[in-house]
Design an enzyme around this catalytic site. Structure first.
Site, PDB file in Angstrom:
ATOM      1  CG  HIS A   1      -4.078  -4.634   4.352  1.00 54.85           C
ATOM      2  ND1 HIS A   1      -3.262  -3.639   3.868  1.00 54.85           N
ATOM      3  CD2 HIS A   1      -5.151  -3.995   4.914  1.00 54.85           C
ATOM      4  CE1 HIS A   1      -3.799  -2.457   4.121  1.00 54.85           C
ATOM      5  NE2 HIS A   1      -4.947  -2.645   4.747  1.00 54.85           N
TER       6      HIS A   1
ATOM      7  CG  HIS B   1      -9.405  -2.417   3.250  1.00 58.39           C
ATOM      8  ND1 HIS B   1      -8.962  -1.382   2.461  1.00 58.39           N
ATOM      9  CD2 HIS B   1      -8.641  -2.387   4.374  1.00 58.39           C
ATOM     10  CE1 HIS B   1      -7.978  -0.755   3.086  1.00 58.39           C
ATOM     11  NE2 HIS B   1      -7.770  -1.349   4.254  1.00 58.39           N
ATOM     12  CD  GLU B   2      -8.542  -4.873   7.421  1.00 56.68           C
ATOM     13  OE1 GLU B   2      -7.346  -5.210   7.567  1.00 56.68           O
ATOM     14  OE2 GLU B   2      -8.930  -3.699   7.517  1.00 56.68           O
TER      15      GLU B   2
END
Length: 421
Positions: free
Chosen positions: A282, A278-279
């Protein structure tokens, strides 16, 4: 006239607080839709009765505090102006007409200290509330240490910003907002660059991930995503909180992916890999840079609106607010009041954009790891650890939620994986 203003402001605040109390505690909104009951997104299935009760109670109190705290801050600024405290702080400045940065530092120290003590009971209540519900386990002296550090970091940056701001107002009363915006861009980027290596370590210790096998797994994911990184960092948060978190911070060579040690202690390896994916989403989607661009644009609009509103307010109500002229530093509480108001009313838009980015990062993580169970259980564990409200009322979602509510996130990742399968 001043007395009338105070009474009117207090009455308006009281009515607003009452309406928000009714909305948050008695509106009945934020329940679980019938279509999602019994699914993996239903907290009845993954939270105990006590966790459900505490989550509902804790969320309502926190939401109410959020909605009353910012308007209360506006009342504080108004009180400082109407009572003449701002002028008094200015009169106490030494070395008049010399060393303007020292004069501003004295004024800002008195103003910041007054506001700090006035808002301290509310901050302490939030701290004690998080301890009562088991979110925080931070000792009082550690909490106070963080508050003192935050006070001085904020004070130092504010002295520089305010000194430059009022110098620009004096030099260019018509275009100060544009010049301030142009100077703000490199200054903000500089702060973002030093944040991970200078500011964050003041509060906590950061070090490369100690679990080297897990770090290898994470770096393998990063390589698949074409992310140039050599380390994943962990931070010691277990002595302060039971909540879980991971985030991306910094820009350029100082960009970091950070895991709280509480996340490492509580989640499985597959769940941690999903969070890391998920990170990385980004990073791949360049959300940090889009965020910088959005911040720069909204700051331009905010400064322009403030430059239009401040002279109008001073011309019309300067006598009541005890503001003699725009370029005097005792007008700063009005500047803070206006900018705080603009930030508050614009937060639904900024939160909407943030929620979209978080959804994109979730989708990227699903594509990278393709592990439905890990995705679902990760969000369930995050909900339990933070006693999060999975489906908040609409106004709460608009104003508070920079991430999609957990009901939406769990349902979406579950459906995404099922569709792919």
């Amino acid at each position: 006239m001043a007395k009338k203003w105070v009474i009117t402001a207090l009455l308006m605040f009281g009515v607003y607080a009452l309406l928000m109390y009714v909305y948050i505690f008695h509106s009945g909104s934020g329940g679980i839709p019938n279509a999602l009951k019994g699914t993996v997104a239903d907290p009845q299935l993954f939270m105990s009765e006590r966790e459900l009760y505490l989550s509902e109670e804790y969320s309502k109190i926190r939401n109410f505090l959020f909605f009353v705290a910012t308007p209360f801050e506006w009342l504080v600024y108004l009180f400082i102006l109407i009572t003449g405290l701002s002028q008094a702080f200015e009169r106490w400045m030494p070395l008049r007409k010399k060393w303007s940065i020292l004069q501003n530092a004295v004024y800002l120290f008195l103003l910041s200290l007054f506001i700090f003590f006035l808002l301290f009971p509310l901050d302490y209540y939030r701290y004690s509330l998080s301890k009562k519900y088991g979110i925080s386990n931070q000792a009082f002296n550690s909490w106070m240490r963080d508050n003192v550090i935050e006070f001085w970091v904020s004070f130092g940056t504010t002295v520089v910003i305010v000194t430059v701001l009022y110098w620009l107002i004096n030099k260019s009363p018509k275009k100060w907002w544009l010049n301030a915006w142009l100077l703000m861009i490199p200054f903000s980027i500089f702060l973002m660059f030093i944040q991970p290596v200078v500011i964050d370590p003041l509060y906590n210790d950061f070090y490369p991930l100690t679990n080297k096998e897990l770090e290898t797994e994470i770096l393998t994911l990063a390589e698949q995503a074409n992310i140039p990184t050599e380390h994943v960092y962990e931070v010691n948060m277990a002595e302060k909180t039971n909540a879980l978190n991971a985030y991306v911070t910094g820009i350029g060579s100082n960009a970091r992916i950070v895991l709280w040690d509480t996340t490492l202690n509580r989640l499985s390896e597959n769940e941690i890999l999903f969070i890391m994916a998920h990170e990385m989403g980004h990073y791949v989607e360049k959300h940090i840079y889009f965020g910088i661009a959005g911040y720069i644009l909204t700051t331009l609009v905010g400064l322009w609106l403030t430059a239009k509103l401040m002279p109008w307010v001073i011309t019309r109500y300067g006598r009541v607010l005890k503001i003699k002229r725009l370029n005097a530093i005792h007008s700063l509480p009005l500047f803070l009041l206006i900018t705080s108001f603009l930030l508050f009313v614009s937060s639904p838009l900024s939160n909407y954009i943030s929620r979209y980015q978080e959804t994109r990062a979730d989708q990227y993580a699903i594509e990278l790891v393709a592990d439905r169970d890990a995705a679902v259980s990760t969000f369930q564990e995050l909900t339990k650890a933070g006693l999060s409200e999975v489906n908040p009322p609409l106004l709460v979602k608009w104003f508070r939620y920079s991430h999609p509510p957990m009901l939406e996130r769990i349902n979406k990742v579950a459906n995404e994986i099922e569709t792919k399968e």
